[in-house]
Design a protein around this motif. Structure first.
Motif, PDB file in Angstrom:
ATOM      1  N   GLY A 393     -32.172   1.086  -4.452  1.00  0.00           N
ATOM      2  CA  GLY A 393     -30.995   0.307  -4.820  1.00  0.00           C
ATOM      3  C   GLY A 393     -29.852   0.431  -3.830  1.00  0.00           C
ATOM      4  O   GLY A 393     -29.068  -0.503  -3.684  1.00  0.00           O
ATOM      5  N   LEU A 394     -29.710   1.579  -3.151  1.00  0.00           N
ATOM      6  CA  LEU A 394     -28.589   1.781  -2.231  1.00  0.00           C
ATOM      7  C   LEU A 394     -28.849   1.181  -0.862  1.00  0.00           C
ATOM      8  O   LEU A 394     -28.017   0.454  -0.321  1.00  0.00           O
ATOM      9  CB  LEU A 394     -28.296   3.281  -2.101  1.00  0.00           C
ATOM     10  N   THR A 395     -30.006   1.450  -0.293  1.00  0.00           N
ATOM     11  CA  THR A 395     -30.271   1.076   1.101  1.00  0.00           C
ATOM     12  C   THR A 395     -31.106  -0.182   1.247  1.00  0.00           C
ATOM     13  O   THR A 395     -31.122  -0.785   2.320  1.00  0.00           O
ATOM     14  CB  THR A 395     -31.003   2.225   1.810  1.00  0.00           C
ATOM     15  N   GLY A 396     -31.808  -0.595   0.185  1.00  0.00           N
ATOM     16  CA  GLY A 396     -32.692  -1.740   0.291  1.00  0.00           C
ATOM     17  C   GLY A 396     -34.031  -1.425   0.929  1.00  0.00           C
ATOM     18  O   GLY A 396     -34.890  -2.308   1.050  1.00  0.00           O
ATOM     19  N   LEU A 397     -34.246  -0.171   1.336  1.00  0.00           N
ATOM     20  CA  LEU A 397     -35.532   0.218   1.902  1.00  0.00           C
ATOM     21  C   LEU A 397     -36.584   0.317   0.801  1.00  0.00           C
ATOM     22  O   LEU A 397     -36.255   0.467  -0.377  1.00  0.00           O
ATOM     23  CB  LEU A 397     -35.407   1.571   2.613  1.00  0.00           C
ATOM     24  N   PRO A 398     -37.857   0.237   1.153  1.00  0.00           N
ATOM     25  CA  PRO A 398     -38.903   0.474   0.149  1.00  0.00           C
ATOM     26  C   PRO A 398     -38.731   1.843  -0.501  1.00  0.00           C
ATOM     27  O   PRO A 398     -38.305   2.800   0.144  1.00  0.00           O
ATOM     28  CB  PRO A 398     -40.197   0.397   0.969  1.00  0.00           C
ATOM     29  N   ASN A 399     -39.054   1.924  -1.800  1.00  0.00           N
ATOM     30  CA  ASN A 399     -38.987   3.205  -2.486  1.00  0.00           C
ATOM     31  C   ASN A 399     -40.368   3.866  -2.490  1.00  0.00           C
ATOM     32  O   ASN A 399     -41.288   3.430  -1.810  1.00  0.00           O
ATOM     33  CB  ASN A 399     -38.434   3.033  -3.905  1.00  0.00           C
TER      34      ASN A 399
END
Length: 811
Positions: A393-399
């Motif tokens: 949610g913060l960085t938009g990177l895959p979790n």
């Protein structure tokens, strides 16, 4: 406490119970009558206001004089008839004013002010009643308790009127209790404020006798309050009867309104569009939302049009009507025909910003009801939720979940092409310090900036995910090691890129661990574990930022896990023990204190040096519990010594970063009974530099208790002189590394001489560690060192053994 003690020691219990009973009944009656007066109108409101004023006024007055009768000042009290009557009049009139204000209140503040006036009535009546006492001498007062009595009466009475005007029976009882508390708190606090020690009895000619006053008060109070309660009960019955009648009328009106207005309400206030079609497919009834959702002009009269015409107008109302309009209408009719016959729903996307769900419900006679829902926001939310389920949610990177999917994709591709896969663990360095020093908003900004850099460097077959906190992971499909190294160089460049804003300038840096499929593992869990081991090795080895997994790391990790388990077991089972190394005066050879040293005889391994298990304890979080145990045991033992020697206890950097250390030291000193002047805490420069402002704030609080603070391992840190300037240390401990060659090496001797001169100039004693030869001791004595410790003066051991050591050389 003085008021409570006064209540139980200077009063007769039976009269106190009587006074409390009268007070509670009058308070309950007052609140009930207050409510009734609020509901009344015109002249009856004034009548009920007067009745309420009489009830509470007489209740206050009766409570006061019954409680005064319970008071035992040591002599018999008399009562002036006219002043006693005046106090009753004051209570009734002022209570009437307060009740009138509360009844006409328009806000909670107005109600509170009305109650506060009643509180003033309580106080005024009380002090007028005290003036009615016939006695000689001088009556003294405690101004603080007098003010407290008045304020408490006003506050509790104000709260009683605030919550008691409306609401349930529970609120009525609560208000009555608060008003009772106002009367009792005011009376007994005021009585405690009065000093009767200089008073003496007088004959009260023409006054009232206390016994007959008590009897008359009890009889008249109970009679009047019984009448007030009776009127309250009648009022409550009348109120309930009125409420029941009103409720019945409201239910009838609601039923009628529901029957006559159901269709109108449904059509007007529905969020959905609603249309009723007859058996011939003609629109008979619709609401305003129906044409609006379909994109049809709301001003157009749709009554009587066919369902096909409805679809035609809806398609024409779209921004880009299709060229093959009729063919499109035929497709729509074909998709809706079975739903109209059997019921069901269908979703239409007219554009990116409008998604409708159309439902058909057949009635049975060939007609049907069509409802239209705008699910555009729900559609967007579902897409957003689907994205968030697989992205940070913060960085938009895959979790983590998306990272697993990416690994499965990479695995299938690598197996097909014969490539290899690198799983890369990334952990930022000193990220906690960024959060602690600049706030979590700055930390979030750093994470987002780094994530943007990571996204910009990705190429084919490369994935970077955020697993949580400051932990990232990457996947790289590669054929040759050169390709992997080039990717790692890009990652390292992104990590070392300087981030600058108006409030923050930082170079994050990070440690990278690499595990390769299939050499280092064949499943993601194993590869991630091995990459983490390599990353931790990179953190430990300061000259390496990137570390590849090696097979012996598993054994080292296992040994470390075993030590962590044994450390916690040792804490639970008291597996640690303390040793003491003597500290002596260089000039006289006298014992000045002992340094407390932690020792651990690990089962199956023997004695483990602190240099091995302390770093592990700091990593696993056991260091706090160990530090508390050492401090507690050392203080308990030192408190039992026959000689008041000082003890020096080491404090780790992790302990020093926690504000709880101040309370821990205070509690240990209190529990053990050790004088604060006998405790010395040793801190290192590196532990202070981590968060200097916080560490020095904690040390100042500890020093304020009388505990000494020594700086340990001096001149082995980064900013020794600045640290000395920032905090008034009680002692400087010269690190043992400077003593190894002091007797033979002029450079070492010059350094020691400079440190000793610095200590003298600051008026801070210096203790040299590691003194092992007589020649070293002679050099220290010659250069004016204050204290020393080392094997020459005494090896670490139990305090009984240390007391039997050779006393050392005296000057």
């Amino acid at each position: 406490m003085p008021v409570i003690q006064f209540l139980f020691t200077a009063h007769e219990p039976a009269h106190i119970v009587l006074a409390a009973t009268i007070c509670m009944i009058s308070s309950y009656a007052c609140i009930g009558l207050l409510r009734h007066a609020r509901r009344a109108h015109g002249r009856m409101r004034s009548v009920w206001t007067a009745v309420a004023a009489l009830a509470v006024g007489f209740g206050i007055w009766a409570t006061h004089f019954v409680a005064v009768l319970a008071f035992r000042p040591g002599f018999t009290l008399g009562y002036d008839l006219w002043l006693t009557a005046l106090s009753l009049l004051i209570a009734i009139v002022l209570c009437g004013v307060g009740i009138a204000l509360a009844i006409r209140a328009t806000s909670a503040l107005d109600r509170f002010l009305g109650g506060a006036v009643v509180g003033v009535a309580i106080s005024t009546m009380h002090y007028a009643g005290i003036a009615a006492l016939v006695m000689g001498g001088s009556l003294g007062w405690n101004p603080g308790l007098v003010a407290t009595s008045i304020l408490s009466g006003m506050a509790f009475a104000g709260l009683a009127f605030t919550i008691g005007m409306d609401g349930s029976t529970r609120r009525l009882l609560s208000a009555a209790l608060l008003l009772t508390l106002a009367i009792c708190a005011m009376h007994f606090t005021a009585m405690a404020a009065a000093d009767f020690s200089l008073c003496f009895p007088l004959s009260a000619d023409g006054g009232l006798d206390g016994f007959w006053l008590s009897v008359a008060l009890a009889f008249i109070s109970m009679l009047l309050l019984a009448l007030a309660l009776g009127s309250t009960v009648l009022d409550e019955a009348d109120r309930r009867r009125t409420e029941r009648e009103n409720e019945r009328q409201l239910r009838d009106a609601a039923r009628i309104s529901e029957v006559t207005g159901k269709l109108e309400l449904a059509m007007t206030h529905m969020a959905q569009g609603l249309g009723l079609y007859d058996a011939e497919g003609r629109l008979q009834l619709y609401n305003q939302r129906f044409p609006s959702l379909l994109g049809i002009d709301p001003a157009m009269n749709l009554a009587g049009i066919s369902f096909r015409r409805t679809c035609h107008l809806s398609v024409l109302g779209s921004e880009h009507p299709p060229e093959d309009l009729e063919a499109r209408i035929d497709q729509v009719m074909a998709s809706h025909a079975p739903l109209i016959a059997g019921g069901g729903e269908i979703v239409h996307s007219f554009a990116e910003d409008r998604v409708l769900q159309v439902s058909h419900s057949p009635i049975g006679d060939g007609s049907w009801v069509t409802t239209i829902d705008d699910i555009t926001e729900r559609h967007r939310s579902q897409r957003a939720i689907a994205h968030l389920a697989r992205h940070d949610g913060l960085t938009g990177l895959p979790n983590r979940a998306r990272f697993r999917e990416s690994f499965d994709w990479a695995l299938a591709r690598a197996e097909e092409a014969g490539d290899k896969i690198a799983i890369i663990a990334i952990d930022l360095d000193h990220f906690k310090e960024i959060n602690d020093s600049h706030g979590h908003a700055a930390g979030d900004m750093v994470l987002k900036t780094l994530s943007g850099c990571f996204n910009s460097l990705l190429g084919e077959g490369e994935v970077i995910a955020r697993l949580g906190g400051d932990e990232f992971a990457a996947i790289k499909i590669f054929t040759t090691m050169d390709g992997l190294r080039e990717f790692l160089q890009r990652l390292e460049a992104a990590l070392t890129q300087r981030i600058e804003t108006e409030a923050l300038k930082v170079t994050p840096g990070g440690s990278i661990g690499v595990a390769v499929w299939p050499d280092d593992g064949r499943d993601l869990s194993k590869l991630m574990s091995n990459a983490d081991l390599a990353m931790y090795r990179a953190k430990i080895e300061f000259d390496r930022r990137i570390c590849y997994y090696e097979h012996d790391m598993d054994e080292q990790a296992r040994q470390r896990r075993d030590m962590v388990r044994d450390l916690w077991t040792a804490l639970e089972q008291n597996g640690f023990y303390l040793a003491y190394q003597v500290q002596k005066s260089v000039a006289t050879g006298d014992i000045t204190g002992y340094e407390v040293l932690l020792r651990w005889n690990r089962p199956g391994h023997g004695e483990v040096p602190p240099s091995e298990f302390i770093p592990v304890a700091e990593e696993c979080g056991a260091i706090n519990a160990i530090g508390i145990w050492v401090l507690k045991m050392a203080c308990l033992e030192a408190a039992s010594w026959p000689e008041p020697y000082k003890i020096a206890v080491n404090v780790s950097g992790i302990q020093l970063s926690q504000v709880e250390l101040v309370e821990t030291v205070r509690n240990v000193l209190f529990m053990s009974g050790l004088a604060p002047a006998r405790l010395e805490l040793e801190v290192t420069e590196t532990s202070i530099i981590g968060d200097k402002q916080r560490a020095l704030h904690i040390l100042r609080q500890i020093k304020a208790m009388g505990v000494s603070i020594a700086i340990d391992d001096f001149c082995t840190g980064y900013s020794s002189l600045d640290t000395l300037r920032s905090f008034p240390f009680d002692k400087i401990k010269l690190d043992r590394s400077f003593m190894s060659e002091v007797e033979s090496n002029e450079q070492s001797k010059a350094i020691v001489r400079a440190i000793l001169a610095l200590g003298r100039s600051l008026s801070v004693p210096v203790l040299a560690e590691g003194v092992e030869t007589r020649e070293q001791l002679d050099v220290l004595r010659k250069e004016g060192c204050t204290e020393a410790q080392g094997f020459l003066l005494g090896r670490p051991g139990s305090i009984d053994w240390a007391d039997r050591l050779e006393p050392g050389l005296r000057a």
